[in-house]
Design an enzyme around this catalytic site. Structure first.
Site, PDB file in Angstrom:
ATOM      1  CB  SER A   1      -0.866  -0.016   1.258  1.00 11.24           C
ATOM      2  OG  SER A   1      -1.449   1.246   1.470  1.00 11.24           O
TER       3      SER A   1
ATOM      4  CE1 TYR B   1      -3.875  -2.417   5.264  1.00 12.88           C
ATOM      5  CE2 TYR B   1      -3.322  -0.081   5.248  1.00 12.88           C
ATOM      6  CZ  TYR B   1      -3.621  -1.248   4.565  1.00 12.88           C
ATOM      7  OH  TYR B   1      -3.656  -1.231   3.191  1.00 12.88           O
TER       8      TYR B   1
ATOM      9  CE  LYS C   1      -1.458  -4.301   3.208  1.00 12.22           C
ATOM     10  NZ  LYS C   1      -1.751  -5.634   2.656  1.00 12.22           N
TER      11      LYS C   1
HETATM   12  C1  UD1 Z   1      -6.618   4.328   3.499  1.00  5.63           C
HETATM   13  C2  UD1 Z   1      -5.235   3.916   3.906  1.00  5.63           C
HETATM   14  C3  UD1 Z   1      -4.657   2.998   2.874  1.00  5.63           C
HETATM   15  C4  UD1 Z   1      -5.550   1.829   2.638  1.00  5.63           C
HETATM   16  C5  UD1 Z   1      -6.884   2.365   2.160  1.00  5.63           C
HETATM   17  C6  UD1 Z   1      -7.844   1.242   1.897  1.00  5.63           C
HETATM   18  C7  UD1 Z   1      -3.829   5.461   5.159  1.00  5.63           C
HETATM   19  C8  UD1 Z   1      -3.014   6.697   5.119  1.00  5.63           C
HETATM   20  N1  UD1 Z   1      -4.394   5.080   4.022  1.00  5.63           N
HETATM   21  O1  UD1 Z   1      -6.448   5.264   2.441  1.00  5.63           O
HETATM   22  O2  UD1 Z   1      -3.420   2.519   3.289  1.00  5.63           O
HETATM   23  O3  UD1 Z   1      -4.989   0.975   1.685  1.00  5.63           O
HETATM   24  O4  UD1 Z   1      -7.413   3.231   3.166  1.00  5.63           O
HETATM   25  O5  UD1 Z   1      -8.354   0.690   3.042  1.00  5.63           O
HETATM   26  O6  UD1 Z   1      -3.940   4.843   6.170  1.00  5.63           O
HETATM   27  N2  UD1 Z   1     -12.734  10.821   3.286  1.00  5.63           N
HETATM   28  C9  UD1 Z   1     -13.752  11.708   3.580  1.00  5.63           C
HETATM   29  N3  UD1 Z   1     -14.923  11.204   4.080  1.00  5.63           N
HETATM   30  C10 UD1 Z   1     -15.134   9.868   4.280  1.00  5.63           C
HETATM   31  C11 UD1 Z   1     -14.083   8.968   3.952  1.00  5.63           C
HETATM   32  C12 UD1 Z   1     -12.888   9.480   3.472  1.00  5.63           C
HETATM   33  O7  UD1 Z   1     -13.624  12.917   3.427  1.00  5.63           O
HETATM   34  O8  UD1 Z   1     -16.208   9.482   4.749  1.00  5.63           O
HETATM   35  C13 UD1 Z   1     -11.470  11.351   2.742  1.00  5.63           C
HETATM   36  C14 UD1 Z   1     -10.262  11.011   3.590  1.00  5.63           C
HETATM   37  O9  UD1 Z   1     -10.074  11.964   4.603  1.00  5.63           O
HETATM   38  C15 UD1 Z   1      -9.150  11.004   2.534  1.00  5.63           C
HETATM   39  C16 UD1 Z   1      -9.869  10.521   1.259  1.00  5.63           C
HETATM   40  O10 UD1 Z   1     -11.246  10.748   1.501  1.00  5.63           O
HETATM   41  O11 UD1 Z   1      -8.691  12.303   2.313  1.00  5.63           O
HETATM   42  C17 UD1 Z   1      -9.640   9.059   0.972  1.00  5.63           C
HETATM   43  O12 UD1 Z   1      -9.944   8.312   2.148  1.00  5.63           O
HETATM   44  P1  UD1 Z   1     -10.019   6.717   2.166  1.00  5.63           P
HETATM   45  O13 UD1 Z   1     -10.885   6.254   1.047  1.00  5.63           O
HETATM   46  O14 UD1 Z   1     -10.388   6.292   3.544  1.00  5.63           O
HETATM   47  O15 UD1 Z   1      -8.546   6.262   1.796  1.00  5.63           O
HETATM   48  P2  UD1 Z   1      -7.149   6.660   2.478  1.00  5.63           P
HETATM   49  O16 UD1 Z   1      -7.323   7.122   3.855  1.00  5.63           O
HETATM   50  O17 UD1 Z   1      -6.445   7.539   1.515  1.00  5.63           O
END
Ligand code: UD1
Length: 344
Positions: free
Chosen positions: A129, A154, A158
């Site tokens: 990841s 997590y 990795k």
């Molecule tokens: C996370 C993990 C990544 C993992 C992936 C899949 C980290 C840094 N990253 O990615 O390793 O492989 O999940 O499980 O730990 N967001 C919102 N609202 C929401 C959900 C998300 O605004 O309800 C935003 C988050 O703040 C982020 C973006 O959307 O900026 C992507 O979030 P998300 O889909 O959870 O992925 P990551 O956090 O990037």
């Protein structure tokens, strides 16, 4: 079955495993799926079978259980390559239940590599990841960008799993491995027969968006609009699940064809483009012709501000490139959600 052309897909009933199985079979490989259905269900394999129009070899097995994995898989089928997806992946849960993550993610890899050695299975593709990079000092993140201290158990698994593979391959000259560092996998198969099936409240952005559009969730919370980015929301590199699946086919083929340059290689799998949360939300609304109920809330602890991939190495060495436009990916994600919810 031709040993060289058969791949064990461990964790093959899940989101990435099902899509990868489809792409492998379409590229001419045979696949054996092993999954304990701890975070997936049979419908994933059934969807794969519908798309491919054939039955799949499927064993319900816990990849941490050496005896079971040997009996039901390694001693029963002949294969030359393993793709290992059988890991837990919820960042927040890993913070509250670290031992669950250490025991599953380490033991499944140890068990699989031990049996690979015993049965002389040569090639391993590991799902790593972009979380291993943390917040890089320079962007885009290249494979040479230093890994940073993991910010969740997590992420730590990795990093350690990557190192365990490197050590194992160094000690066993007949073994080869490729770690693929995924950025943010999203979307669903264009058939809408397979996709992501999060249990409970989704942690990830796109499943939360599609469930909000479907009325399952009332409102999407956008975590933070005060980042140092053009619109203030965080930037990620969203990679289409079918493109991501094809990167696995390219990785397996590279090793099967003896084209790998090192016995252990690492490739980023992303698009090379940073997209903000708000951009993604608005594109989702536009391509699917709907309005999404969302509100801006505070930052989510542990989130990085911005990250996207350099894809130069994967382009040059794997001959792989992301091809699906983000709008198409978001249409596919919505089509899948509608399929799951029975929405016309
Ligand atoms: C996370 C993990 C990544 C993992 C992936 C899949 C980290 C840094 N990253 O990615 O390793 O492989 O999940 O499980 O730990 N967001 C919102 N609202 C929401 C959900 C998300 O605004 O309800 C935003 C988050 O703040 C982020 C973006 O959307 O900026 C992507 O979030 P998300 O889909 O959870 O992925 P990551 O956090 O990037």
């Amino acid at each position: 079955m031709n040993k060289k052309k058969t791949v064990l897909v461990a964790g093959g009933a899940g989101f990435i495993g099902t899509h990868t199985t489809v792409e492998l079979v379409e590229a001419g490989y045979d696949v054996v799926i092993a999954d304990n259905l701890s975070n997936s269900d049979r419908s994933g394999v059934e969807g794969v079978e519908k798309i491919l129009g054939r039955k799949m070899a499927f064993e319900i097995v816990d990849c941490c259980n050496e005896k079971e994995l040997e009996e039901k898989v390694f001693s029963k089928y002949e294969f030359d390559s393993v793709i290992h997806f059988a890991g837990f992946k919820a960042v927040g849960e890993s913070v509250s239940e670290p031992l669950k993550y250490y025991s599953n993610n380490f033991m499944s890899l140890i068990t699989i590599m031990g049996l690979m050695k015993k049965y002389n299975v040569q090639n391993l593709v590991f799902s790593s990841s972009a979380t291993v990079y943390g917040q890089p000092d320079t962007l885009p993140a290249t494979e040479a960008t230093p890994r940073q201290k993991a910010n969740s158990p997590y992420g730590y698994t990795k990093q350690v799993c990557e190192d365990m593979i490197e050590g194992m391959v160094a000690a066993n000259p007949s073994m080869h491995a490729i770690a693929l560092r995924y950025f943010n996998p999203i979307g669903a198969h264009p058939s809408a027969l397979i996709g992501e099936l999060p249990r409970g409240v989704p942690n990830n952005l796109v499943p939360f968006i599609t469930q909000t559009a479907a009325g399952v969730r009332e409102c999407l919370s956008v975590f933070g609009d005060d980042y140092d980015t053009p619109d203030g929301s965080a930037l990620r590199d969203y990679i289409d699940i079918v493109d991501l699946a094809r990167a696995h086919v390219a990785a397996v083929s590279r090793m099967v064809d003896g084209k790998n340059k090192e016995s252990y290689e690492i490739f980023n799998v992303g698009t090379g483009k940073g997209v903000s949360v708000l951009e993604l939300v608005h594109l989702f609304e536009e391509v699917n012709n709907l309005k999404l109920n969302y509100k801006i809330v505070g930052r989510r602890p542990g989130d990085v501000e911005k990250i996207w991939a350099s894809t130069d190495l994967a382009n040059a060495e794997l001959g792989w490139k992301a091809t699906r436009p983000l709008g198409e990916t978001l249409k596919a994600a919505w089509a899948w959600e509608k399929h799951v919810r029975g929405i016309k």
